[in-house]
Design an enzyme around this catalytic site. Sequence first.
Site, PDB file in Angstrom:
ATOM      1  N   CYS A   1      58.509  31.716  26.803  1.00  0.00           N
ATOM      2  CA  CYS A   1      59.112  31.345  25.519  1.00  0.00           C
ATOM      3  C   CYS A   1      59.273  32.592  24.649  1.00  0.00           C
ATOM      4  O   CYS A   1      60.260  32.758  23.955  1.00  0.00           O
ATOM      5  CB  CYS A   1      58.199  30.354  24.793  1.00  0.00           C
ATOM      6  SG  CYS A   1      58.900  28.717  24.629  1.00  0.00           S
TER       7      CYS A   1
ATOM      8  N   CYS B   1      35.938  29.158  47.792  1.00  0.00           N
ATOM      9  CA  CYS B   1      35.618  28.422  46.563  1.00  0.00           C
ATOM     10  C   CYS B   1      34.913  27.122  46.924  1.00  0.00           C
ATOM     11  O   CYS B   1      33.927  26.718  46.303  1.00  0.00           O
ATOM     12  CB  CYS B   1      36.886  28.076  45.789  1.00  0.00           C
ATOM     13  SG  CYS B   1      38.041  29.411  45.563  1.00  0.00           S
TER      14      CYS B   1
ATOM     15  N   ARG C   1      38.241  33.631  34.963  1.00  0.00           N
ATOM     16  CA  ARG C   1      37.141  32.961  35.648  1.00  0.00           C
ATOM     17  C   ARG C   1      37.301  33.069  37.173  1.00  0.00           C
ATOM     18  O   ARG C   1      36.350  33.322  37.900  1.00  0.00           O
ATOM     19  CB  ARG C   1      37.103  31.501  35.193  1.00  0.00           C
ATOM     20  CG  ARG C   1      36.108  30.587  35.855  1.00  0.00           C
ATOM     21  CD  ARG C   1      34.704  30.948  35.527  1.00  0.00           C
ATOM     22  NE  ARG C   1      34.088  31.708  36.612  1.00  0.00           N
ATOM     23  CZ  ARG C   1      32.780  31.943  36.699  1.00  0.00           C
ATOM     24  NH1 ARG C   1      31.972  31.521  35.758  1.00  0.00           N
ATOM     25  NH2 ARG C   1      32.283  32.613  37.701  1.00  0.00           N
TER      26      ARG C   1
ATOM     27  N   CYS D   1      34.794  35.009  40.019  1.00  0.00           N
ATOM     28  CA  CYS D   1      34.234  34.482  41.261  1.00  0.00           C
ATOM     29  C   CYS D   1      34.656  35.362  42.437  1.00  0.00           C
ATOM     30  O   CYS D   1      33.865  35.619  43.335  1.00  0.00           O
ATOM     31  CB  CYS D   1      34.689  33.046  41.499  1.00  0.00           C
ATOM     32  SG  CYS D   1      33.590  31.818  40.764  1.00  0.00           S
TER      33      CYS D   1
END
Lengths: 106, 258
Positions: free
Chosen positions: B111, B174, B215, B219
Site C-alpha cells: 500500500c 518445527c 520469531r 527458532c
Amino acid sequence: MARVLLNLPRSAAKGAVIEIRTLIMHPMESGFRPGMNGTILARDIITRFTCEYDGEVVFQAELSSAIAANPFISFTTVATASGTLSFTWEGDNDFRQTETRSLTVT
Amino acid sequence: MRWLLLLAALAAAGPRIAAAQPRMPPQAVAQPRSGTQDMSRELQAMQADDSANPGMLWVQEGEALFHRAEGRVQKACADCHASLTGVAARYPAWDDRSAAPMDLAGRIQHCRTEHQQATPLAREGEPLLALSAFVAGQSRGLPLAPPEDSRLAPALARGEALFRQRRGQLNLSCAQCHEDRAGLRLGSALIPEGHANGYPQYRLEWQALGSLQRRLRNCMVGVRATAPAFGAAEYVEIELYLARRGAGLAVEAPAVRP
C-alpha cells in the site's frame, strides 16, 4: 517524543487512595552490552522519574542499568484537592519528557 | 546460551526421547491452544491490561503513523481505510498483482509503495511494526479466519512441508517441538503449540515488539539453521500454514510472551 501510556482516574473522592500506572517507550540500554561490532554500547537509560501533584513531589524513583526497556512504574497517592499531576522522566543524552493530567477531587 | 546447549542435548537425546514418549498423532492440534493459556497469571494480566501491555506503545505509534500523510501523493492510510476490523485475521492472503501470498506487513508495504508512492519501510523496523500492531490490534478477539482461496493451496502445502522439514545442525523441524513435544519443557521453558495469533508480539526476552518472521528466525537460529532474509517467500509460506493451523483462535495482537 517517546510514547507514553498513563493510567489514572480522572476524578476521585477526597482522601481516596488512587493508583497511577505509567509506561514509557525507552530502550534502557544498560551500558554493558556489546553491539554488533563488539564495542560496548553507550549507556542510555532513564535515571529519574518524578510525579508532582500541584507542584509538590509525591513520588520519585531512581532507575538504574538493570531495569528492562520500556519501564513500567506503578504507585499510589492520596487525592487531596483538584489539580494537575505532572510526570517527568529524565535520563541520559538529555532525555526529558513531561506529561500532565488533571484530577478532579469531589 | 544455556538454552542452546539444552536444545543440543535434546537433539542428541532425540531418538531416546521419541522412544520414551508416546508420539502424538500428526493432527495433535485439532483444538489449538493459545500460548496465553500456558503463561503465568502475571503475564496474562499484563497482556490483558492495555495500560500495562508494552505492545500498546507501538499501537499508539502506529495510530499516529496511520493518520500521517506520506509519499508523493501525500495521502494517509486513514484517507482510504476507515476501519480495518478483522482484516489482520484473514492474512496472509493472495495478492493478485504479485501473484503470490502476502502477509500483513507485506500488504502495508505494498500500500505504501503503490498507493502512497512512498519509500518502502524496513521489514522489522519500528514504523512497520507499529503500523502492523495498530492494524492487527483492530482484530483483537476475532477468530483467525484464513481465506479459503484455492490459489493459496500450493503455497500452503509448501508451508506445511517447511514446518515438517528437519533443518539446521540440530536437525529439528518445527513440528518436532511444537506438535510432538508441545506442552513438554525445553529446559525450564514450556514448549507452546506455536500458534500465530498474537503477532506482532511483545517478547520480554526481546524487550521489544517483533513480528512472526522474527520469531521464526529465532527458532531457525536456535536449531542452527540458515534463516532467510526478512520478507522471504519461505516465511510467508510458513505464516500461511500457521494461520491455517491455528484457525479459530482469537487474535491477541499485540500479545505479550516470555
